[in-house]
Design a protein around this motif. Structure first.
Motif, mmCIF file in Angstrom:
data_model
loop_
_atom_site.group_PDB
_atom_site.id
_atom_site.type_symbol
_atom_site.label_atom_id
_atom_site.label_comp_id
_atom_site.label_asym_id
_atom_site.label_seq_id
_atom_site.Cartn_x
_atom_site.Cartn_y
_atom_site.Cartn_z
ATOM 1 N N LYS A 148 1.119 29.285 -45.682
ATOM 2 C CA LYS A 148 2.209 30.242 -45.530
ATOM 3 C C LYS A 148 1.974 31.375 -46.522
ATOM 4 C CE LYS A 148 6.158 27.519 -43.993
ATOM 5 N NZ LYS A 148 7.499 27.046 -44.382
ATOM 6 N N ALA A 168 0.568 41.497 -41.443
ATOM 7 C CA ALA A 168 0.132 40.182 -40.958
ATOM 8 C C ALA A 168 -1.078 40.331 -40.034
ATOM 9 C CB ALA A 168 1.273 39.478 -40.230
ATOM 10 N N GLN A 221 -4.754 38.741 -40.635
ATOM 11 C CA GLN A 221 -5.377 37.948 -39.580
ATOM 12 C C GLN A 221 -6.779 38.465 -39.282
ATOM 13 O OE1 GLN A 221 -2.976 37.669 -36.062
ATOM 14 N NE2 GLN A 221 -4.650 36.999 -34.798
ATOM 15 N N SER A 241 -8.573 34.661 -39.301
ATOM 16 C CA SER A 241 -7.634 33.564 -39.103
ATOM 17 C C SER A 241 -6.747 33.874 -37.905
ATOM 18 C CB SER A 241 -6.776 33.370 -40.355
ATOM 19 O OG SER A 241 -6.021 34.537 -40.620
ATOM 20 N N CYS A 242 -5.874 32.952 -37.579
ATOM 21 C CA CYS A 242 -4.913 33.142 -36.497
ATOM 22 C C CYS A 242 -3.506 33.107 -37.072
ATOM 23 C CB CYS A 242 -5.039 32.043 -35.456
ATOM 24 S SG CYS A 242 -6.495 32.206 -34.437
ATOM 25 N N LEU A 243 -2.673 33.984 -36.595
ATOM 26 C CA LEU A 243 -1.269 33.985 -36.966
ATOM 27 C C LEU A 243 -0.558 33.004 -36.049
ATOM 28 C CD1 LEU A 243 1.041 35.305 -38.620
ATOM 29 C CD2 LEU A 243 1.250 36.961 -36.776
ATOM 30 N N ALA A 292 5.673 33.837 -37.463
ATOM 31 C CA ALA A 292 6.300 34.501 -38.601
ATOM 32 C C ALA A 292 7.807 34.464 -38.426
ATOM 33 C CB ALA A 292 5.825 35.944 -38.715
ATOM 34 N N ALA A 294 4.821 34.335 -43.063
ATOM 35 C CA ALA A 294 3.901 34.192 -41.936
ATOM 36 C C ALA A 294 3.036 32.952 -42.146
ATOM 37 C CB ALA A 294 3.017 35.428 -41.818
ATOM 38 N N PHE A 305 -0.561 31.214 -41.273
ATOM 39 C CA PHE A 305 -1.928 31.501 -40.840
ATOM 40 C C PHE A 305 -2.733 30.213 -40.766
ATOM 41 C CE2 PHE A 305 -0.481 35.433 -42.759
ATOM 42 C CZ PHE A 305 -0.865 36.372 -41.805
#
Length: 107
Positions: free
Chosen positions: A49, A65, A69, A74-76, A79, A84, A86
């Motif tokens: 987080k 964000a 990403q 990375s992937c979100l 949020a 958020a 990740f």
């Protein structure tokens, strides 16, 4: 990294529910030091987080964000408010802590 399916994102948000933010983004925004901290946290935990403490506007937070990403590969997963979630899987399959459910094939 491939985008998450909605069921995978939901699964990750559930896992992240009890996590505390490990990186805080302040007035200086997303800078090199913050990105390095996020990369290290993702390498150690896979799912983290991030709290955006000084970003009041939703659009600005969404842009920050998206930048995180993209620059951390990375992937979100989601949020809520100023926090958020990740996800980035461990490159070594034997060291992975999180196994994602398969994507929905009902499409």
């Amino acid at each position: 990294m491939q985008p998450l399916t909605s069921s995978q994102a939901k699964y990750l948000r559930g896992l992240a529910h009890l996590l505390k933010p490990v990186v805080f983004v302040g007035r200086k925004g997303v800078n090199a030091a913050v990105l390095e901290s996020i990369r290290e946290a993702l390498a150690a935990h896979e799912l983290i987080k991030v709290r955006f403490t000084d970003l009041r506007d939703r659009r600005v937070m969404a842009e920050a964000a998206a930048e995180v990403q993209q620059k951390t590969d990375s992937c979100l997963a989601g949020a809520i408010g100023r926090v958020a979630v990740f996800y980035r899987p461990q490159p070594d399959p034997e060291k992975r802590k999180i196994v994602l459910p398969r994507g929905s094939s009902n499409r």
